[in-house]
Design an enzyme around this catalytic site. Structure first.
Site, PDB file in Angstrom:
ATOM      1  N   HIS A 197       0.963  -1.325  -0.077  1.00  0.00           N
ATOM      2  CA  HIS A 197      -0.074   0.035  -0.176  1.00  0.00           C
ATOM      3  C   HIS A 197       1.019   1.246   0.062  1.00  0.00           C
ATOM      4  O   HIS A 197       1.663   1.450   0.816  1.00  0.00           O
ATOM      5  CB  HIS A 197      -0.859  -0.212   1.165  1.00  0.00           C
ATOM      6  CG  HIS A 197      -1.925  -1.101   1.289  1.00  0.00           C
ATOM      7  ND1 HIS A 197      -2.274  -1.788   2.197  1.00  0.00           N
ATOM      8  CD2 HIS A 197      -2.775  -1.696   0.084  1.00  0.00           C
ATOM      9  CE1 HIS A 197      -3.115  -2.745   1.835  1.00  0.00           C
ATOM     10  NE2 HIS A 197      -3.587  -2.456   0.602  1.00  0.00           N
ATOM     11  N   GLU A 200       2.039   3.721   2.859  1.00  0.00           N
ATOM     12  CA  GLU A 200       2.574   3.050   4.397  1.00  0.00           C
ATOM     13  C   GLU A 200       4.019   3.276   4.416  1.00  0.00           C
ATOM     14  O   GLU A 200       4.762   2.285   4.233  1.00  0.00           O
ATOM     15  CB  GLU A 200       2.154   1.756   4.694  1.00  0.00           C
ATOM     16  CG  GLU A 200       0.369   1.782   4.595  1.00  0.00           C
ATOM     17  CD  GLU A 200      -0.349   0.413   4.324  1.00  0.00           C
ATOM     18  OE1 GLU A 200       0.464  -0.698   4.484  1.00  0.00           O
ATOM     19  OE2 GLU A 200      -1.584   0.321   4.416  1.00  0.00           O
ATOM     20  N   ARG A 255      -3.342   4.641  -2.211  1.00  0.00           N
ATOM     21  CA  ARG A 255      -3.110   3.350  -1.488  1.00  0.00           C
ATOM     22  C   ARG A 255      -2.887   2.359  -2.703  1.00  0.00           C
ATOM     23  O   ARG A 255      -2.149   1.245  -2.551  1.00  0.00           O
ATOM     24  CB  ARG A 255      -4.393   2.950  -0.779  1.00  0.00           C
ATOM     25  CG  ARG A 255      -4.429   1.400  -0.204  1.00  0.00           C
ATOM     26  CD  ARG A 255      -5.951   1.367   0.405  1.00  0.00           C
ATOM     27  NE  ARG A 255      -6.355   0.108   0.599  1.00  0.00           N
ATOM     28  CZ  ARG A 255      -5.937  -0.765   1.834  1.00  0.00           C
ATOM     29  NH1 ARG A 255      -5.443  -0.052   2.875  1.00  0.00           N
ATOM     30  NH2 ARG A 255      -6.354  -1.944   1.902  1.00  0.00           N
ATOM     31  N   HIS A 325       3.150  -3.596   6.624  1.00  0.00           N
ATOM     32  CA  HIS A 325       2.211  -2.633   6.527  1.00  0.00           C
ATOM     33  C   HIS A 325       2.009  -1.783   7.597  1.00  0.00           C
ATOM     34  O   HIS A 325       2.863  -1.759   8.422  1.00  0.00           O
ATOM     35  CB  HIS A 325       0.762  -3.190   6.355  1.00  0.00           C
ATOM     36  CG  HIS A 325       0.609  -4.307   5.215  1.00  0.00           C
ATOM     37  ND1 HIS A 325      -0.143  -4.006   4.252  1.00  0.00           N
ATOM     38  CD2 HIS A 325       1.109  -5.484   5.058  1.00  0.00           C
ATOM     39  CE1 HIS A 325      -0.190  -5.004   3.346  1.00  0.00           C
ATOM     40  NE2 HIS A 325       0.658  -6.087   4.035  1.00  0.00           N
ATOM     41  N   GLU A 399       1.636  -5.045  11.172  1.00  0.00           N
ATOM     42  CA  GLU A 399       0.911  -3.613  11.011  1.00  0.00           C
ATOM     43  C   GLU A 399       1.819  -2.835  11.787  1.00  0.00           C
ATOM     44  O   GLU A 399       1.702  -2.971  13.274  1.00  0.00           O
ATOM     45  CB  GLU A 399      -0.260  -3.642  11.424  1.00  0.00           C
ATOM     46  CG  GLU A 399      -1.309  -4.304  10.430  1.00  0.00           C
ATOM     47  CD  GLU A 399      -1.699  -3.624   9.242  1.00  0.00           C
ATOM     48  OE1 GLU A 399      -1.336  -2.284   9.267  1.00  0.00           O
ATOM     49  OE2 GLU A 399      -2.149  -4.126   8.156  1.00  0.00           O
TER      50      GLU A 399
END
Length: 438
Positions: A197, A200, A255, A325, A399
């Site tokens: 993405h 990020e 994104r 991510h 994440e």
């Protein structure tokens, strides 16, 4: 942080290249994005009831907001924390609606443009200059990252081999670094990708950090030496090269990929909804204008197709898949597309538990861990699920920081602590892989 070069006898030879890196200037106006975010707000909301959740979904669709967490309107439910980026021309209407309905909210960023102009996550020429060489504590453009890869390929040929696995939609090379000591013909391998993405940015920063740490500590750290002696690491610092470049030049919060759609003006596909595993089911959208658009068919995106082809070709020896991510501070494993327990749950759960504890030991930062569907939300067509379904037994999605205070705008000053703690987690997972656990 010292620039990665060969021993001191080569330092003089490296100086011109060092200076070349440092003299690369970014398009001066691109990082202000022509004041396009002036007056925009980022707001956190928590719907207390299903009625609240339904009302939020409706007004989000009307105002065409940019959801930061979760990534899809369909994933909003009672008790779900939602972070939303609302354009200035819609913020008054949203705030009036929230006050009228008594839905809890908190303004995280009053004026997004001012946050950007303060340089909280945008590189400045001052911060980019590092007397000792390449600076791993700032964000880097795609061009810089690829120049860095070329340089390491030349100066560290004993441990690094750079190659391309294909081209992006806009014709950019999809570069991968193969990291490890060439000690024998067959070695197990770990795949690491960052930047699926585009917005990020901490992901690609971590991929670079991982390579830097591996090269700098190979001789001094027994764990790193064991990792590089016994395994190969395939590292793709920027998966979504077109989208990442676009996030630097046009839209900081882009994104998706940048592919064109024949019937709609909206561009791009969510590269983490485009894989052939429960494709375009729950948590993915069939509409090309949505951020979670699954694409016209599985592997429609050349970037996804290229990585899938590479993993299929090498799946006999790739034993782990790690994807990075942001943001949420979570370590996730399959399944993403359904609520079910994976066959090798005990091994994967044990690896995740130890990795999260190792990460927390550095700065006390807490990560949640568990199956992606129940820990984050249900999403179909993800790379992690696809890798697992295709025979890679250890698949994880990180994440990274934070939990919403900065969101996608994680400041450069937090790159070092974020990457330092994440390195310990990755080393833990890798060492787990080297043990007998299947």
């Amino acid at each position: 942080m010292k620039f990665l070069g060969k021993p001191s006898s080569r330092r003089a030879a490296l100086l011109p290249l060092c200076l070349l890196f440092l003299e690369i200037l970014h398009p001066g106006h691109s990082h202000l994005y022509s004041s396009r975010y002036a007056g925009d707000k980022v707001i956190r909301l928590i719907p207390n009831t299903e009625e609240d959740a339904y009302a939020l979904k409706k007004i989000y669709q009307q105002l065409k907001v940019d959801l930061w967490q979760p990534s899809s309107i369909s994933q909003i439910s009672e008790g779900t924390v939602t972070d939303v980026h609302i354009p200035h021309n819609g913020s008054r209407a949203l705030l009036a609606f929230l006050q009228e309905t008594n839905i809890q909210y908190k303004i995280l960023m009053e004026d997004l443009q001012k946050v950007l102009e303060k340089g909280s996550s945008l590189p400045t020429q001052r911060s980019r200059r590092s007397v000792s060489g390449y600076n791993y504590e700032v964000y880097h453009s795609l061009e810089e990252i690829q120049n860095w890869m070329h340089h390491l390929n030349k100066t560290h040929s004993g441990l690094i081999h750079m190659f391309s696995i294909g081209k992006s939609y806009e014709g950019r090379s999809l570069f991968v670094l193969k990291l490890g000591r060439r000690s024998r013909a067959y070695k197990r391998a770990v795949w690491i990708d960052c930047g699926i993405h585009a917005r990020e940015w901490i992901g690609p920063a971590f991929c670079q950090w991982f390579v830097k740490e591996a090269l700098l500590t190979y001789r001094s750290d027994p764990t790193m030496r064991k990792m590089l002696n016994h395994l190969y690491f395939y590292i793709m610092p920027v998966f979504n090269v077109d989208g990442y470049h676009f996030s630097w030049t046009n839209d900081r919060f882009w994104r998706k990929t940048r592919s064109r759609n024949s019937r709609f003006r909206c561009r791009g596909v969510d590269a983490n909804r485009n894989w052939r595993v429960k494709w375009c089911d729950e948590g993915a959208s069939m509409h090309p204008c949505d951020d979670t658009y699954c694409g016209p068919f599985p592997e429609s995106e050349p970037e996804v197709k290229a990585v899938a082809n590479f993993l299929r070709k090498h799946k006999q020896h790739i034993r782990a898949y790690l994807s990075f991510h942001a943001y949420a501070q979570m370590l996730l494993y399959p399944y993403s597309y359904k609520y079910a327990t994976i066959p090798n749950f005990s091994c994967v759960e044990s690896a995740a538990y130890k990795a999260v504890n190792a990460l927390q030991s550095v700065y006390g930062v807490q990560y949640r861990y568990g199956p992606a569907s129940s820990t984050l939300y249900v999403s179909s067509g993800s790379s992690m699920d696809w890798a697992y379904k295709n025979g890679i037994p250890y698949t994880f999605a990180f994440e990274l920081r934070d939990t919403g205070h900065f969101g996608f705008l994680l400041p450069e000053m937090l790159i070092k602590p974020t990457c330092t703690e994440t390195m310990l987690a990755v080393k833990n997972i890798t060492m787990h892989l080297l043990k007998k656990c299947p």
